[in-house]
Design a protein around this motif. Sequence first.
Motif, PDB file in Angstrom:
ATOM      1  N   HIS A   1       0.842  -1.217   0.000  1.00 28.05           N
ATOM      2  CA  HIS A   1       0.000   0.000   0.000  1.00 28.05           C
ATOM      3  C   HIS A   1       0.865   1.250   0.000  1.00 28.05           C
ATOM      4  O   HIS A   1       0.547   2.251  -0.664  1.00 28.05           O
TER       5      HIS A   1
ATOM      6  N   ARG B   1      -9.078  -6.085 -11.051  1.00 27.16           N
ATOM      7  CA  ARG B   1      -9.703  -5.086 -11.941  1.00 27.16           C
ATOM      8  C   ARG B   1      -9.744  -3.715 -11.257  1.00 27.16           C
ATOM      9  O   ARG B   1      -9.541  -2.675 -11.899  1.00 27.16           O
TER      10      ARG B   1
ATOM     11  N   VAL C   1       2.142   1.830  -3.485  1.00 35.92           N
ATOM     12  CA  VAL C   1       1.097   2.345  -4.397  1.00 35.92           C
ATOM     13  C   VAL C   1       0.931   3.851  -4.167  1.00 35.92           C
ATOM     14  O   VAL C   1       0.938   4.652  -5.104  1.00 35.92           O
TER      15      VAL C   1
ATOM     16  N   PHE D   1      -8.452   7.016  -5.145  1.00 38.06           N
ATOM     17  CA  PHE D   1      -7.269   7.277  -4.295  1.00 38.06           C
ATOM     18  C   PHE D   1      -6.185   8.002  -5.102  1.00 38.06           C
ATOM     19  O   PHE D   1      -5.716   9.079  -4.722  1.00 38.06           O
ATOM     20  N   GLY D   2      -5.843   7.423  -6.250  1.00 36.51           N
ATOM     21  CA  GLY D   2      -4.767   8.013  -7.064  1.00 36.51           C
ATOM     22  C   GLY D   2      -5.130   9.421  -7.509  1.00 36.51           C
ATOM     23  O   GLY D   2      -4.336  10.364  -7.401  1.00 36.51           O
TER      24      GLY D   2
ATOM     25  N   LYS E   1      -2.966   8.833   4.617  1.00 35.20           N
ATOM     26  CA  LYS E   1      -3.931   8.105   3.784  1.00 35.20           C
ATOM     27  C   LYS E   1      -3.784   6.593   3.883  1.00 35.20           C
ATOM     28  O   LYS E   1      -4.709   5.865   3.593  1.00 35.20           O
TER      29      LYS E   1
ATOM     30  N   VAL F   1      -5.760   7.751 -13.442  1.00 34.50           N
ATOM     31  CA  VAL F   1      -4.915   8.961 -13.348  1.00 34.50           C
ATOM     32  C   VAL F   1      -4.253   9.267 -14.690  1.00 34.50           C
ATOM     33  O   VAL F   1      -3.357  10.112 -14.753  1.00 34.50           O
TER      34      VAL F   1
ATOM     35  N   ALA G   1       1.750   4.851 -12.706  1.00 38.18           N
ATOM     36  CA  ALA G   1       0.862   3.949 -11.936  1.00 38.18           C
ATOM     37  C   ALA G   1       1.512   2.577 -11.865  1.00 38.18           C
ATOM     38  O   ALA G   1       2.226   2.176 -12.775  1.00 38.18           O
TER      39      ALA G   1
ATOM     40  N   ARG H   1      -7.916   1.763 -10.983  1.00 37.22           N
ATOM     41  CA  ARG H   1      -7.256   2.841 -10.222  1.00 37.22           C
ATOM     42  C   ARG H   1      -6.064   3.383 -10.994  1.00 37.22           C
ATOM     43  O   ARG H   1      -5.799   4.589 -11.015  1.00 37.22           O
ATOM     44  N   ALA H   2      -5.339   2.479 -11.675  1.00 36.63           N
ATOM     45  CA  ALA H   2      -4.136   2.917 -12.398  1.00 36.63           C
ATOM     46  C   ALA H   2      -4.528   3.767 -13.604  1.00 36.63           C
ATOM     47  O   ALA H   2      -3.993   4.855 -13.811  1.00 36.63           O
TER      48      ALA H   2
ATOM     49  N   THR I   1       3.967   5.830  -5.490  1.00 35.98           N
ATOM     50  CA  THR I   1       4.073   5.972  -6.957  1.00 35.98           C
ATOM     51  C   THR I   1       3.023   6.953  -7.490  1.00 35.98           C
ATOM     52  O   THR I   1       3.224   7.559  -8.524  1.00 35.98           O
ATOM     53  N   PHE I   2       1.930   7.112  -6.745  1.00 31.72           N
ATOM     54  CA  PHE I   2       0.955   8.128  -7.203  1.00 31.72           C
ATOM     55  C   PHE I   2       1.448   9.532  -6.887  1.00 31.72           C
ATOM     56  O   PHE I   2       0.779  10.512  -7.179  1.00 31.72           O
TER      57      PHE I   2
ATOM     58  N   THR J   1      -5.390  -3.436  -3.282  1.00 34.60           N
ATOM     59  CA  THR J   1      -6.573  -2.625  -2.946  1.00 34.60           C
ATOM     60  C   THR J   1      -6.586  -2.424  -1.432  1.00 34.60           C
ATOM     61  O   THR J   1      -6.156  -3.294  -0.680  1.00 34.60           O
TER      62      THR J   1
END
Lengths: 260, 247, 262, 244
Positions: free
Chosen positions: A158, D138, A161, D95-96, A175, D147, D75, D143-144, A164-165, D83
């Motif tokens: 997590h 999925r 992830v 989220f992203g 978050k 963005v 991403a 999510r990827a 990387t965003f 998730t």
Amino acid sequence: MKEKKLKYTLISTASVFCFLLIWYLIADVFKVFPSSTFPSPFKVATAFVRKLTVTTPDGGTLGKHLIASLKVVLLGYLLGIVIGVPLGILMGWYRRVDLIVKPLFDLIRPIPPVGWIPLMILWLGIGIQAKATVIFVSAVTPAIINAYTGIKQTNPVHIWVARTFGASNFETLLKVGIPSALPMIFAGLKVSLGASWMALVAAEMLASTEGLGYMIQMNRMVGKADNIMVGMITIGLVGALLTYILETLEKKLVKGGRNK
Amino acid sequence: MISCKHVSKTFENNGQKNEVLKDISLEVAENEFVVILGPGQCGKTTLVNIMAGLDHETAGSVTVNGKQVDGPAPERGVVYQKTALFPWLTVEGNVGFGPKMAGLPKKERKEKAKHYIDLVGLSGFEKSYPIKLSGGMRQRVGIARAYCNNPSVLLMDEPFGHLDAQTRYLMQEEVERIWSQDKRTVVFITNNIEEALYLADRIILLSNCPTTVRNEFKIDLPRPRDYISPEFLKLREEISKHVETTE
Amino acid sequence: MKKKFQNSKTETVVYFICSLVGLLIVWQLAVSFTSLQKVMPSPFVVLGFIGQSLTQKIGGKILPLHILASLKRVFVGYFLACIIGIPLGILMGCSKTGKAIVKPIFELLRPIPGLAWIPLAILWFGIGETSKYFIICVSAIVSIILNAYAGASQVDQTLVGAARMLGAKPAQIFLYITLPASVPQIFAGLQVGLSSSWMAVIAAEMIRANEGAGWIITTGMESGNTVQILAGMISIGLVGLLLASLLRLIERGLCSWNIQGR
Amino acid sequence: MSKVEVNHLTKSFGSLKVLDDISFQVNDGDFLCIVGPTGCGKTTFLNSLVKLYDIDDGEILINGEEVDLNKHSIAYIMQEYSTMSWLTVKENIQFGMKVRKFSKEKLNRKTEEVLKMVGLEKFADYYPEQLSASMLQRVSIARAFAVEPDLLLMDEPYGQLDLELRFRLEDELIRIWQETKTTIVFITHNIEEAVYMSQRIMVLTNKPTKVKEDFVNPLPLPRNVTEEKFIEMRNKVTNLIKWW
């Protein structure tokens, strides 16, 4: 399955009933012990009702003592978690804070909160500050430990992830770190509550002019076991009630089926 | 050897009926390697539990060697997806657990365990604990443990479901090798077509929930099979057409 | 920032020593320069006092003997809590009827903190050793029962299924599966129980005793002797730490199968 | 919609050299599949690409600038389910976009779009623990793509799925890739998957990882696994790796 559940609830109620029956038999029927030291359930019940209005022998009604105790314990407890949880989170997330604060924390942690009472009384007298400080010390330790462990158990995937965003370290903490540590933080809040309630009883028994701990201690001096039991039952009930409140709060805040 | 006649199973939780298995009939001959191929999670493990005797069918009958199955018995060994090894026992302790329950003397147990530990290629690991073994090695201990109780039937419930792909290929070859050296009747459950094709004498294809037998495929490719030979790929393509997807 | 120390073990030890030294320096400075000195002795006076009291008597006994008296009480009470608590917890975990009988009463008594039993214990057993054993046992037994119950009731059912498939009978399942599987959880309970016992003995001794670690800090309070209080607190802390790491060593020995590591 | 350049990337953990002088380019809108034996440091390679791990030497440029997670929109989809269990499907997808501070209007529009793209409109308010493995994957994909990344990194995303599900998600990814023209770097050990999806294939060696071979995959889309030329290409790649 349905009748099985019924069978077990029947057995449970039966066993509680037997427990009270045996208690009654020993106390009133066979009079194994003098009733002042081992009162029957009925005596305790009448003492409970009487104590609601009468102030002898400890100078206060049950309500007055309860309020005094609640004031002290909530002050110390809330202070403990308001400082303990964020400190635990920071220690768990930032390596530098961990390296500096953790050793200090490990130095003080082994001393049981009860051990602080004499020092606090000597410094702060037997007023509310001494008791509140002792309760603060006993509440802050579990809050720190559980918040610290909760943050350390964050899933690295997590964190990747989020990073990387483009989330900053602090944003990732907000978050990802804190939400995933929430169940452990709540476990810590419950342990702190238990520890604070325990420290309160000890502090009030040792040096106090009011409160449930003081009440059961005074009644011990005059040998009235029924009032002692009344005090103990009240402490138990209120403790269970506060824990229940914490659990309902947790069910609302911790989402994603993680608090089962 | 094993025969299920019109087996069906419905679960009932708080009033809601959920039919999982519907009228399943299948036969498994002596020392035959049968693979039960089915999509997703529905019903396969329940069928294994019924054959193993850990669960009871609501209708139909299951017999092994002619005897009706009514509870777990050492004649049927099970290998689990999550290996279900006893974490507090060493490899030797795990493999020798069956004989220990049967009351075999210590020396004899040790020999038996040693034989099967060597068979699955784990000699030298007798004293290590499961927590220190890799996924593939733990599966080997699971297989050795089932074999050590010398069952006449071996039920393998998606044993390689959790392994990474490369170990999975290696373990499929391992099972092929072990089975050819020590033939037993095997019922192997999986949702992976390639795995089924590589191992099976016969593939029984199950449908989605509620699970019934859709059709059977006799596989007579020579063993050991080659994953990327043209016949293998053609067969795979053909079978995958029949498999329903789960969503 | 490049890591100075490659191995994080040495890093934590070094930081531990730095902060210990830092604490002593800050304490010393505070005492010698600020108004704190009226109330707080310097660390070296306290450490000196501890060293001195290894040979000199405090109230009829030298410090180690006081600690020993407390430890004796802890072990009697703690041992009692273990013998009663662990079987009770496992019984509740294994048999549904056992749980139905014992659990409601346990849930009734659980919320009452162990120390709240002190007045009743003194009334029932007087101010001697028995009431202290009772208090320690009551304080420790709750977490021991809870963890033994959790351990026994949360045994992985696939393991039980696997054992049954290998021909294990119900009695063998209890002996060879349920017990070993719940050992780690039982140790978690023992760890918490031990720290509650150590706290309970200090509290009991503070209320009424003529020897022991709790007695030292209370008499210190009564005579306003902060050096003695601080010396007492430090030794209580050290012994508490020792007990916990001792138990962790025992656990590491018994549950080596549960430890990740290389 | 960006060009990625990697020059002389080297990285080692302590004394163990993991990535050894790797250089390659990924053009805009390319679908590069990276294949290699298990344990050849593929994940380390990906993480170094986006500076999650600090690298010893070499440089990584996106459209000519040094890669910077705040500037460049990247991403990352991993094999483990990434998730977040405390967020619903919709919150996971947003989220992203929230981190990259999308405007409210664009946020909602994109959420609807990607939900439809992966066919999870009905599951917007579900929690991850209620979903199956393929649906979870999925969500990560949605999510990827939400963005609109310059670069999409995928580390064996379909490793755990059943065969038929994997075929379906592979086709879906190719469709989305054709629609959005995103530059994709896809790592897998499954050679068939690499040959089935890639524009270009790069084969890595065992540790210390080097680039063994980097060639264009000429097969026209959509491809068929049992075609003569497909099997031939697959055998070619297999011989390059020979771990099996």
